[in-house]
Design an enzyme around this catalytic site. Sequence first.
Site, short mmCIF file in Angstrom:
data_model
loop_
_atom_site.label_atom_id
_atom_site.label_comp_id
_atom_site.label_asym_id
_atom_site.label_seq_id
_atom_site.Cartn_x
_atom_site.Cartn_y
_atom_site.Cartn_z
N LYS A 60 0.84 -1.22 0.00
CA LYS A 60 0.00 0.00 0.00
C LYS A 60 0.86 1.26 0.00
O LYS A 60 0.66 2.16 -0.82
CB LYS A 60 -0.90 0.02 1.25
CG LYS A 60 -1.56 1.37 1.49
CD LYS A 60 -2.47 1.36 2.71
CE LYS A 60 -1.83 1.81 3.99
NZ LYS A 60 -1.64 3.26 4.13
N ASN A 61 1.79 1.34 0.93
CA ASN A 61 2.51 2.62 1.09
C ASN A 61 3.52 2.87 -0.03
O ASN A 61 3.95 4.01 -0.21
CB ASN A 61 3.15 2.70 2.48
CG ASN A 61 2.09 2.88 3.56
OD1 ASN A 61 0.95 3.26 3.26
ND2 ASN A 61 2.44 2.63 4.82
N CYS B 253 -4.82 8.90 9.56
CA CYS B 253 -5.19 8.28 10.83
C CYS B 253 -4.74 9.19 11.95
O CYS B 253 -3.66 9.80 11.89
CB CYS B 253 -4.50 6.93 10.98
SG CYS B 253 -5.18 5.66 9.92
N ARG C 54 0.20 15.50 13.27
CA ARG C 54 0.97 14.96 12.14
C ARG C 54 1.46 16.12 11.29
O ARG C 54 0.89 16.45 10.26
CB ARG C 54 0.12 13.97 11.34
CG ARG C 54 -0.23 12.73 12.13
CD ARG C 54 -0.94 11.69 11.32
NE ARG C 54 -0.07 11.04 10.34
CZ ARG C 54 -0.44 9.97 9.63
NH1 ARG C 54 -1.63 9.46 9.78
NH2 ARG C 54 0.40 9.44 8.77
N ASP D 223 3.60 0.31 12.33
CA ASP D 223 2.36 -0.18 11.73
C ASP D 223 2.06 -1.63 12.10
O ASP D 223 1.02 -2.17 11.71
CB ASP D 223 2.39 -0.02 10.19
CG ASP D 223 2.40 1.45 9.79
OD1 ASP D 223 2.02 2.30 10.61
OD2 ASP D 223 2.79 1.75 8.63
N ARG E 74 -9.12 -0.08 3.46
CA ARG E 74 -8.18 0.87 2.85
C ARG E 74 -6.78 0.28 2.75
O ARG E 74 -5.95 0.81 2.01
CB ARG E 74 -8.16 2.17 3.65
CG ARG E 74 -9.56 2.80 3.67
CD ARG E 74 -9.58 4.17 4.22
NE ARG E 74 -9.60 5.10 3.11
CZ ARG E 74 -9.81 6.41 3.23
NH1 ARG E 74 -9.99 6.94 4.40
NH2 ARG E 74 -9.84 7.17 2.19
#
Length: 428
Positions: free
Chosen positions: A22-23, A117, A122, A305, A397
Amino acid sequence: MDNFVINGGHELFGEVNISGAKNAAVAIIPAAILADDLVRIENIPQISDVQLIIEILDRMGAEIKLVNKNTIEIDTSNINYQSVPYELTSHFRASYYLIGAMLGRFYQAEVAMPGGCNFGVRPIDQHIKGFEMLGADIDIVDGMVCAKAEKLMGTSIYMDVVSVGATINIMLAAVKSRGLTIIENAAKEPHIVDLANFLNSMGADVRGAGTDVIKIRGVEKMHGCTYSIIPDQIEAGTYMVAAAACGGDVLIKNVIPKHLESISAKLEEAGAEVIEYDDAVRVTRFKSLNKCNVKTMPHPGFPTDMQPQMAVLLSVANGTSILSESVWDNRFQYVGQLLRMGADIQVDGKVAVIVGKPKLTGVTVKATDLRAGAAMIIAGLVAEGTTVVEDIAYVDRGYEDVVEKLALLGADIKRVEVKEEKTVQSVG
Ligand code: EPU
């Protein structure tokens, strides 16, 4: 919105295939903006974050062809820097990669301040510092980041904190700038290396990705390429922890074992056996779990994560474990959900003290963010009785076909439709 309904208490056996990262995908897809012609990207995970970044590019005028479930072709020759859709980007963390990519191509960008999130504040100060040092002016006006440069000039940029997003964004802006850019104290995550390989396949000159000094010599033009995204380190780690927490014997295929070493080491310390193959890892666990202490760190440390998933495993291990978070200020919001399942966890700031219990009990819990959602699934698989996980749009997601993959391992998990509509803000 749907719920997951899980009947726990089954060991897991069999094989699971890991999807593309994903990232990496959410950085590589917008990076296609830098090329002058067609880019073909393979091994794209089918998850809603990726669908969102594809939709954003589509709305900006890119021509996108879905070749098959996991392959797309993108032609951004007619893209328009002014048409970045606010309503799509403002809730999507990785939308900030559009700033670096657009700045690299058009010397201007206007993109909504990113959401994401909620792990505490952030900031994007390191992104802004990097863009400014390359020669851009940055203004934040009405929630939009407006970046503009007459030209971008390579320079030496020291990152005050190790930031994945800022490292990626500076790479995107620097590949077409004039001269040499040096990023010092760069992030080293696998998706940084993947992005560098992708940029180099398009004609960029990026060296040192994966170390803490990245050198980028600007090029005038970048061209199309065919590129395959690396396997998802965190999806793989999630199945590894699920196998170790539930017990059983699971072969996790299509992975890069080197990316999983910090996770393998902790699972072995906790009593699982992990065997590495060329592109697979096998996790077996038949004896009881032991306590172990875990501290999250930037790569190659234990990934933040994976922290919520690991908390579940430690909740059913013998003894007291200390789980320390060193990347985010506030990443223990899910703990309240585990307490409702019978876990014994005390959080003090960025440290959780977890006293292992013989069992967790199924109740209704919420996914409070993406990885917390993954943790709730593992908790449901481990628990006695039935667990209902709500707000699973977060999970969608980041995890492709999670129900199907777990069911193949023998888990009793279903996606159940519920009538009431809820919206999930953001992820990543
Ligand atoms: N930070 C700053 N200033 C900045 C940028 C970051 O102070 O300008 C701080 C952050 O507040 C944080 C630390 O630096 O304390 C690390 O943040 P980083 O920039 O590395 O995180 P990110 O790029 O926003 C990515 C992943 C996250 C993952 C982190 C850390 C994406 C889209 N997101 O976020 O992934 O937790 O790196 O590894 O790549 C997830 O996939 O579930 C997820 C949240």
